[in-house]
Design a protein around this motif. Structure first.
Motif, mmCIF file in Angstrom:
data_model
loop_
_atom_site.group_PDB
_atom_site.id
_atom_site.type_symbol
_atom_site.label_atom_id
_atom_site.label_comp_id
_atom_site.label_asym_id
_atom_site.label_seq_id
_atom_site.Cartn_x
_atom_site.Cartn_y
_atom_site.Cartn_z
ATOM 1 N N GLU A 20 0.804 -1.217 0.000
ATOM 2 C CA GLU A 20 0.000 0.000 0.000
ATOM 3 C C GLU A 20 0.843 1.276 0.000
ATOM 4 O O GLU A 20 0.554 2.250 0.687
ATOM 5 C CB GLU A 20 -0.990 -0.018 1.159
ATOM 6 C CG GLU A 20 -1.954 -1.200 1.063
ATOM 7 C CD GLU A 20 -3.043 -1.191 2.118
ATOM 8 O OE1 GLU A 20 -3.237 -0.163 2.788
ATOM 9 O OE2 GLU A 20 -3.697 -2.232 2.265
ATOM 10 N N VAL A 21 1.907 1.253 -0.809
ATOM 11 C CA VAL A 21 2.742 2.438 -0.997
ATOM 12 C C VAL A 21 2.064 3.329 -2.029
ATOM 13 O O VAL A 21 1.600 2.858 -3.068
ATOM 14 C CB VAL A 21 4.157 2.028 -1.466
ATOM 15 C CG1 VAL A 21 5.002 3.246 -1.816
ATOM 16 C CG2 VAL A 21 4.843 1.189 -0.399
ATOM 17 N N GLU A 22 2.007 4.615 -1.734
ATOM 18 C CA GLU A 22 1.364 5.560 -2.646
ATOM 19 C C GLU A 22 2.360 6.208 -3.600
ATOM 20 O O GLU A 22 2.031 6.493 -4.752
ATOM 21 C CB GLU A 22 0.629 6.640 -1.846
ATOM 22 C CG GLU A 22 -0.495 6.070 -1.009
ATOM 23 C CD GLU A 22 -1.125 7.093 -0.083
ATOM 24 O OE1 GLU A 22 -0.578 8.220 0.081
ATOM 25 O OE2 GLU A 22 -2.187 6.780 0.488
ATOM 26 N N LEU A 23 3.593 6.472 -3.106
ATOM 27 C CA LEU A 23 4.613 7.150 -3.902
ATOM 28 C C LEU A 23 5.991 6.752 -3.402
ATOM 29 O O LEU A 23 6.204 6.664 -2.192
ATOM 30 C CB LEU A 23 4.456 8.673 -3.784
ATOM 31 C CG LEU A 23 5.565 9.546 -4.363
ATOM 32 C CD1 LEU A 23 5.556 9.478 -5.898
ATOM 33 C CD2 LEU A 23 5.422 10.977 -3.889
ATOM 34 N N VAL A 24 6.899 6.519 -4.334
ATOM 35 C CA VAL A 24 8.303 6.289 -4.001
ATOM 36 C C VAL A 24 9.121 7.299 -4.796
ATOM 37 O O VAL A 24 8.880 7.493 -5.994
ATOM 38 C CB VAL A 24 8.757 4.858 -4.371
ATOM 39 C CG1 VAL A 24 10.264 4.718 -4.294
ATOM 40 C CG2 VAL A 24 8.122 3.848 -3.461
ATOM 41 N N VAL A 25 10.059 7.957 -4.121
ATOM 42 C CA VAL A 25 10.969 8.886 -4.784
ATOM 43 C C VAL A 25 12.371 8.300 -4.693
ATOM 44 O O VAL A 25 12.829 7.936 -3.603
ATOM 45 C CB VAL A 25 10.917 10.291 -4.150
ATOM 46 C CG1 VAL A 25 11.912 11.230 -4.833
ATOM 47 C CG2 VAL A 25 9.506 10.854 -4.219
ATOM 48 N N LEU A 26 13.047 8.201 -5.854
ATOM 49 C CA LEU A 26 14.371 7.578 -5.948
ATOM 50 C C LEU A 26 15.343 8.524 -6.634
ATOM 51 O O LEU A 26 14.936 9.391 -7.412
ATOM 52 C CB LEU A 26 14.272 6.297 -6.791
ATOM 53 C CG LEU A 26 13.216 5.295 -6.369
ATOM 54 C CD1 LEU A 26 12.519 4.724 -7.569
ATOM 55 C CD2 LEU A 26 13.861 4.210 -5.557
ATOM 56 N N HIS A 27 16.629 8.316 -6.372
ATOM 57 C CA HIS A 27 17.676 9.118 -7.006
ATOM 58 C C HIS A 27 18.367 8.268 -8.058
ATOM 59 O O HIS A 27 19.200 7.419 -7.729
ATOM 60 C CB HIS A 27 18.676 9.616 -5.960
ATOM 61 C CG HIS A 27 18.064 10.594 -5.020
ATOM 62 N ND1 HIS A 27 18.093 11.943 -5.243
ATOM 63 C CD2 HIS A 27 17.356 10.418 -3.887
ATOM 64 C CE1 HIS A 27 17.439 12.563 -4.287
ATOM 65 N NE2 HIS A 27 16.979 11.654 -3.438
ATOM 66 N N THR A 28 18.003 8.491 -9.320
ATOM 67 C CA THR A 28 18.601 7.732 -10.410
ATOM 68 C C THR A 28 19.828 8.476 -10.931
ATOM 69 O O THR A 28 20.065 9.641 -10.579
ATOM 70 C CB THR A 28 17.608 7.517 -11.567
ATOM 71 O OG1 THR A 28 17.399 8.758 -12.246
ATOM 72 C CG2 THR A 28 16.284 6.955 -11.065
#
Length: 134
Positions: A20-28
């Protein structure tokens, strides 16, 4: 809001899993990337940084090393060498690691692997920054 599953995996196995994750922010390697449910399938290289996880219950942060992310319609898998939640980070240990890396970089010894020392410094600084999100 639509949700998806997130798994963060290291060579030692799964270190973080959330439903139930709504948003993931990653550093590509090419910049910051946000992923929501239904995102197009993607594979991207990650650089040392943090993973921000937004759920209905709140936001969590993980310090991660270099690796890869695989995005599917309803699942995101982060494959990295190391990962720690903000709560798991030993801030004193991270500060000591930072100081050791700085000493190696400032030494004039020929046998110092400067690229390795720079990466160690970057990882330590990242861990210190993520620990602030406790």
């Amino acid at each position: 809001m639509n949700t998806f599953t997130l798994d963060v995996v290291t060579p030692n196995g799964s270190v973080y899993s959330a439903k139930e994750v709504e948003l993931v922010v990653l550093h590509t390697e090419t910049g910051e990337m946000g992923v929501m449910a239904g995102h197009i399938p993607t594979v991207a290289a990650l650089k040392t940084g943090y993973v921000k996880v937004n759920k209905a219950s709140g936001t969590e942060y993980l310090a991660v090393s270099e690796g890869f992310v695989e995005v599917r319609t309803n699942k995101v898998t982060v494959l990295v060498q190391s990962a720690e939640t903000a709560e798991e980070i030993d801030k004193e240990r991270a500060i000591n690691s930072k100081e050791r890396a700085e000493e190696r970089l400032n030494s004039n010894q020929d046998e110092v692997d400067f690229r390795r020392a720079e990466r160690a410094l970057h990882r330590a600084v990242n861990r210190i920054e993520v620990a602030k999100f406790r």
